[in-house]
Design a protein around this motif. Structure first.
Motif, PDB file in Angstrom:
ATOM      1  N   VAL A   6       1.486  -5.383   2.947  1.00 27.89           N
ATOM      2  CA  VAL A   6       0.757  -5.415   1.676  1.00 27.89           C
ATOM      3  C   VAL A   6       0.577  -3.974   1.198  1.00 27.89           C
ATOM      4  N   GLY A   7       1.136  -3.664   0.034  1.00 21.18           N
ATOM      5  CA  GLY A   7       1.029  -2.310  -0.519  1.00 21.18           C
ATOM      6  C   GLY A   7       2.340  -1.570  -0.407  1.00 21.18           C
ATOM      7  N   LEU A   8       2.900  -1.176  -1.540  1.00 19.11           N
ATOM      8  CA  LEU A   8       4.198  -0.503  -1.551  1.00 19.11           C
ATOM      9  C   LEU A   8       4.070   0.952  -2.011  1.00 19.11           C
ATOM     10  N   GLY A   9       3.084   1.639  -1.462  1.00 15.29           N
ATOM     11  CA  GLY A   9       3.003   3.083  -1.654  1.00 15.29           C
ATOM     12  C   GLY A   9       3.960   3.775  -0.704  1.00 15.29           C
ATOM     13  N   LYS A  10       3.666   5.046  -0.393  1.00 15.62           N
ATOM     14  CA  LYS A  10       4.572   5.827   0.459  1.00 15.62           C
ATOM     15  C   LYS A  10       4.701   5.227   1.855  1.00 15.62           C
ATOM     16  N   VAL A  11       3.555   4.852   2.451  1.00 16.36           N
ATOM     17  CA  VAL A  11       3.585   4.296   3.809  1.00 16.36           C
ATOM     18  C   VAL A  11       4.221   2.915   3.811  1.00 16.36           C
ATOM     19  N   GLY A  12       3.831   2.059   2.866  1.00  9.55           N
ATOM     20  CA  GLY A  12       4.386   0.707   2.814  1.00  9.55           C
ATOM     21  C   GLY A  12       5.884   0.689   2.635  1.00  9.55           C
ATOM     22  N   THR A  13       6.400   1.573   1.782  1.00  7.58           N
ATOM     23  CA  THR A  13       7.844   1.645   1.558  1.00  7.58           C
ATOM     24  C   THR A  13       8.563   2.142   2.804  1.00  7.58           C
ATOM     25  N   THR A  14       7.995   3.158   3.463  1.00  6.28           N
ATOM     26  CA  THR A  14       8.588   3.670   4.708  1.00  6.28           C
ATOM     27  C   THR A  14       8.632   2.577   5.769  1.00  6.28           C
ATOM     28  N   ASN A  51      -1.852 -10.155  -5.583  1.00  8.25           N
ATOM     29  CA  ASN A  51      -2.939  -9.539  -4.823  1.00  8.25           C
ATOM     30  C   ASN A  51      -2.838  -9.947  -3.356  1.00  8.25           C
ATOM     31  N   GLY A  52      -2.582  -8.986  -2.482  1.00  6.73           N
ATOM     32  CA  GLY A  52      -2.389  -9.289  -1.062  1.00  6.73           C
ATOM     33  C   GLY A  52      -3.642  -9.770  -0.363  1.00  6.73           C
ATOM     34  N   ALA A  53      -4.810  -9.602  -1.000  1.00  8.84           N
ATOM     35  CA  ALA A  53      -6.057 -10.088  -0.409  1.00  8.84           C
ATOM     36  C   ALA A  53      -6.322 -11.547  -0.772  1.00  8.84           C
ATOM     37  N   SER A  54      -5.461 -12.111  -1.607  1.00 10.07           N
ATOM     38  CA  SER A  54      -5.605 -13.512  -2.005  1.00 10.07           C
ATOM     39  C   SER A  54      -4.974 -14.416  -0.954  1.00 10.07           C
ATOM     40  N   ARG A  55      -5.719 -15.413  -0.533  1.00 11.52           N
ATOM     41  CA  ARG A  55      -5.181 -16.367   0.448  1.00 11.52           C
ATOM     42  C   ARG A  55      -3.963 -17.095  -0.120  1.00 11.52           C
ATOM     43  N   THR A  56      -4.002 -17.401  -1.429  1.00 11.44           N
ATOM     44  CA  THR A  56      -2.868 -18.095  -2.066  1.00 11.44           C
ATOM     45  C   THR A  56      -1.607 -17.248  -1.991  1.00 11.44           C
TER      46      THR A  56
END
Length: 456
Positions: A6-14, A51-56
């Motif tokens: 969840v999250g495609l910033g620098k760390v997520g992409t790496t 939204n990655g915090a959404s259960r759906t």
């Protein structure tokens, strides 16, 4: 393994890139649809916009069958909420990136309360990395293993060095000490050396050694080995705060230059033993007034990569044998940066990714010799991994020279009952040993992966 990021910033992409290359089933989630589409086109993975915090949204990403969820958005609170939601799927491990220093003392509580497998503060782990490097000022990079008892140190062979032109098999006749040269970077090439390998000027070499052995080796080859006692830091970021706190506790003299007045006030309260200067660290006159030349080390830790690089180049120009640390987070021109000869470059996103990848590999292990520590070395061309041997296996029944070890893999160190063993062909790995492996191959999960695969 099925992994959700969840999250495609620098760390997520790496992480997405690394974990896909290690043949995991990866799904990414991000609110920005264009980022999801972009990375889905680059790698063999599934993408979900939302939204990655959404259960759906998590259900759409396959949380019920996932082995791990990694939350690395820009918000600590959303990362924690993502992991809390993932807890509903009992088999899913969760990892959260949490950066706010206010949460640091509560990490153990949050892990237990929310059932989170791992919480990582990237500024804290980057500060630990810098502090390790300051122990050996002449090393470009220092990676620690076996709970800081063994290090892999990288440095460059300089002109007129006793090492220039030396065959590794002849090293013991010239240099006394319990060390092993485990990797060499020569130009764009990586060499896992043997006894016949000859060292040359400008080679970047990595050695395995205990703390005292490393200092003894550096002294014999004419390299500065004394730990630094003072540091000038430009940038009052959370990383600078964690680093200053560690170094002050070790008795170092610390000065921080920060251009935000309110942040200076905060740092003065949090670090009463440090000298906090309000000013622009890119101002050469200010750096001179604050005695840059008199400090044994310098760290450029602003949030702007270009600023850090330029300030570090200026610090290098001021002369002396100052240890220089440069934080770089975003710039992709690695080849250009390497040519600038900037001493130690710290990439917080890569350090965070290493910790998460180590955890993921430990979950995949088949025998019981988990990856305890993992570091990328020689500009990501090789990996150094620490395994703990638990029980008997294919690796414990033969000497190293008898084992069918795959090409490009080196058993670099065995730690047994408080003793560091630089292994030879007649040594064996035993139950309870910590073993450091250096390899050009990526994706080792288990100590048995160093062996030629059986076709039976």
């Amino acid at each position: 393994m099925k992994i959700i990021i969840v999250g495609l910033g620098k760390v997520g992409t790496t992480l997405a890139s690394e974990l896909c290359n290690e043949e995991n089933d990866v799904t990414v989630i991000d609110k920005k649809e264009d980022l999801v589409e972009d990375i889905s086109g680059q790698y063999d993975l599934m993408g979900v916009a939302g939204n990655g915090a959404s259960r759906t949204i998590q259900m759409e990403a396959g949380i019920d069958s996932a082995d791990m969820l990694i939350a690395v958005t820009g918000s600590d609170e959303i990362n924690l909420l993502c992991c809390l939601m993932a807890k509903e799927s009992e088999k899913c491990h969760s990892i959260a990136r949490v950066r706010n220093p206010e949460y640091h003392s509560e990490i153990a509580f949050m892990r237990e309360k929310f059932g989170i497998s791992l919480i990582i503060n990237p500024d804290m782990v980057a500060a630990l990395e810098i502090a390790r490097n300051l122990k050996f000022p002449s090393a470009i990079d220092v990676d620690s293993f076996v709970k800081n008892r063994v290090d892999i140190l990288k440095f460059r062979i300089k002109e007129d060095s006793v090492l220039d032109g030396l065959r590794i098999a002849d090293l013991s006749g010239k240099i006394k000490g319990n060390i092993l040269i485990c990797a060499i970077e020569r130009g764009d090439n990586l060499i896992i050396p043997d006894g016949n390998t000859v060292l040359h000027e400008k080679d970047q070499i990595a050695i395995v050694a205990g703390n005292n052995d490393a200092n003894q080796f550096f002294r014999q080859v004419g390299i500065l080995a004394n730990q630094v006692k003072s540091i000038l830091i430009v940038g009052g970021s959370p990383l600078a705060y964690y680093l200053a706190k560690m170094l002050l506790a070790a008795g170092m003299r610390v000065k921080i230059i920060e251009k935000d007045y309110k942040r200076c006030e905060t740092l003065s309260e949090m670090l009463p033993k440090a000298t906090i200067v309000y000013g622009d660290g890119t101002d050469k006159e200010l750096l001179s007034e604050e005695g840059m030349e008199s400090y044994e080390s310098f760290a450029a830790l602003t949030n702007i990569d270009e600023e850090n690089i330029l300030i570090s180049l200026y610090a290098k120009k001021t002369g002396g044998q100052k240890k220089i640390i440069t934080k770089v987070n975003r710039i992709a021109f690695d080849e250009v940066i390497r040519e600038l000869d900037l001493d130690t470059i710290i990439h917080p996103k890569d350090i965070t990714a290493e910790l998460i990848i180590r955890y993921a590999r430990s979950m995949k292990n088949s025998f019981g010799s988990n990856v305890e520590t993992l570091h990328k070395i020689i500009d990501d061309k090789a990996e150094a991994l620490e395994f703990i041997i638990r029980g008997q296996s294919r690796v414990t029944n033969m000497t190293l020279q008898e084992l069918p070890i795959r090409k490009g893999i080196l058993v670099a160190c065995i730690y047994r009952n408080g003793k560091i063993i630089i292994p030879g062909g007649a040594d064996r790995m035993q139950d309870g040993d910590s073993v450091i492996i250096v390899t050009q191959e990526k994706g080792l999960n288990d100590i048995e992966d160093i062996l030629v695969r059986s076709h039976a």
